[in-house]
Design a protein around this motif. Structure first.
Motif, PDB file in Angstrom:
ATOM      1  N   GLU A 133       0.839  -1.186   0.000  1.00 23.57           N
ATOM      2  CA  GLU A 133       0.000   0.000   0.000  1.00 23.57           C
ATOM      3  C   GLU A 133       0.880   1.244   0.000  1.00 23.57           C
ATOM      4  OE1 GLU A 133      -4.089   0.991   2.227  1.00 23.57           O
ATOM      5  OE2 GLU A 133      -2.359   0.941   3.578  1.00 23.57           O
ATOM      6  N   GLY A 134       0.682   2.125  -0.966  1.00 24.52           N
ATOM      7  CA  GLY A 134       1.469   3.344  -1.073  1.00 24.52           C
ATOM      8  C   GLY A 134       2.800   3.167  -1.771  1.00 24.52           C
ATOM      9  N   GLY A 135       3.149   1.944  -2.154  1.00 24.11           N
ATOM     10  CA  GLY A 135       4.422   1.691  -2.818  1.00 24.11           C
ATOM     11  C   GLY A 135       4.337   1.981  -4.307  1.00 24.11           C
ATOM     12  N   ASP A 136       5.476   2.282  -4.902  1.00 17.91           N
ATOM     13  CA  ASP A 136       5.486   2.571  -6.335  1.00 17.91           C
ATOM     14  C   ASP A 136       5.950   1.379  -7.171  1.00 17.91           C
ATOM     15  OD1 ASP A 136       8.106   2.713  -5.475  1.00 17.91           O
ATOM     16  OD2 ASP A 136       8.585   4.543  -6.552  1.00 17.91           O
ATOM     17  N   LYS A 137       6.444   0.323  -6.520  1.00 14.16           N
ATOM     18  CA  LYS A 137       6.859  -0.891  -7.217  1.00 14.16           C
ATOM     19  C   LYS A 137       6.312  -2.098  -6.455  1.00 14.16           C
ATOM     20  CE  LYS A 137      11.383  -0.428  -7.248  1.00 14.16           C
ATOM     21  NZ  LYS A 137      12.814  -0.527  -7.605  1.00 14.16           N
ATOM     22  N   PRO A 138       6.114  -3.220  -7.152  1.00 16.20           N
ATOM     23  CA  PRO A 138       5.714  -4.441  -6.440  1.00 16.20           C
ATOM     24  C   PRO A 138       6.797  -4.855  -5.452  1.00 16.20           C
ATOM     25  CG  PRO A 138       5.587  -4.745  -8.828  1.00 16.20           C
ATOM     26  CD  PRO A 138       6.259  -3.435  -8.586  1.00 16.20           C
TER      27      PRO A 138
END
Length: 150
Positions: A133-138
């Motif tokens: 959640e809120g991350g830009d990459k997996p």
């Protein structure tokens, strides 16, 4: 939860995204328990004071802890009725593109790649992408392979 009634229905879904799991919070207690189970007590995982001064500003989950969440998360997304057993067979690809800081919320999405006869049943290959959640990459991308026997 998406329910498939037999292998034929599952085969018809190849090439589609099956949905997302619920969010799961990765707490320090879970990280510590995983460290105990695996013997991997690296400070970046289990020493909050030292990890606060490290590259991520907090402890992070083990990559393999994130991977170990996949069966539960995928089990929230779909199931196949009318089969006698389904077992993990392996993985074709595995990457951990980003860390999972303590107390992060993660969820999985599943894309069904193939359903092919083999191994005394059918080999089901799915691309599982775990995101933060809120991350830009997996945080984890894996092609899982399961053996499903009718």
């Amino acid at each position: 939860m998406r329910t498939f009634h037999g292998i034929a229905e599952l085969e018809a879904a190849v090439g589609t995204h099956l949905g997302y799991s619920d969010w799961h919070t990765v707490a320090q207690e879970q990280i510590d328990t995983f460290a105990d189970a695996t013997g991997d007590h690296q400070w970046i995982h289990v020493d909050p004071a030292k990890a606060a001064q490290g590259p991520f500003g907090s402890t992070i989950a083990h990559g393999y802890l994130t991977l170990s969440l996949v069966p539960d998360l995928v089990g929230q997304i779909y199931r196949v009725d009318g089969v006698s057993i389904g077992v993990n067979y392996g993985a074709n690809r595995l990457r951990f593109p980003a860390p999972v800081p303590v107390d992060s919320k993660v969820r999985a999405g599943v894309e069904l790649l193939s359903v092919e006869p083999g191994g005394g049943g059918h080999m089901v290959t799915a691309k599982v992408t775990v995101e933060r959640e809120g991350g830009d990459k997996p945080v984890c991308v894996v092609e899982t392979v399961s053996l499903v026997v009718a």
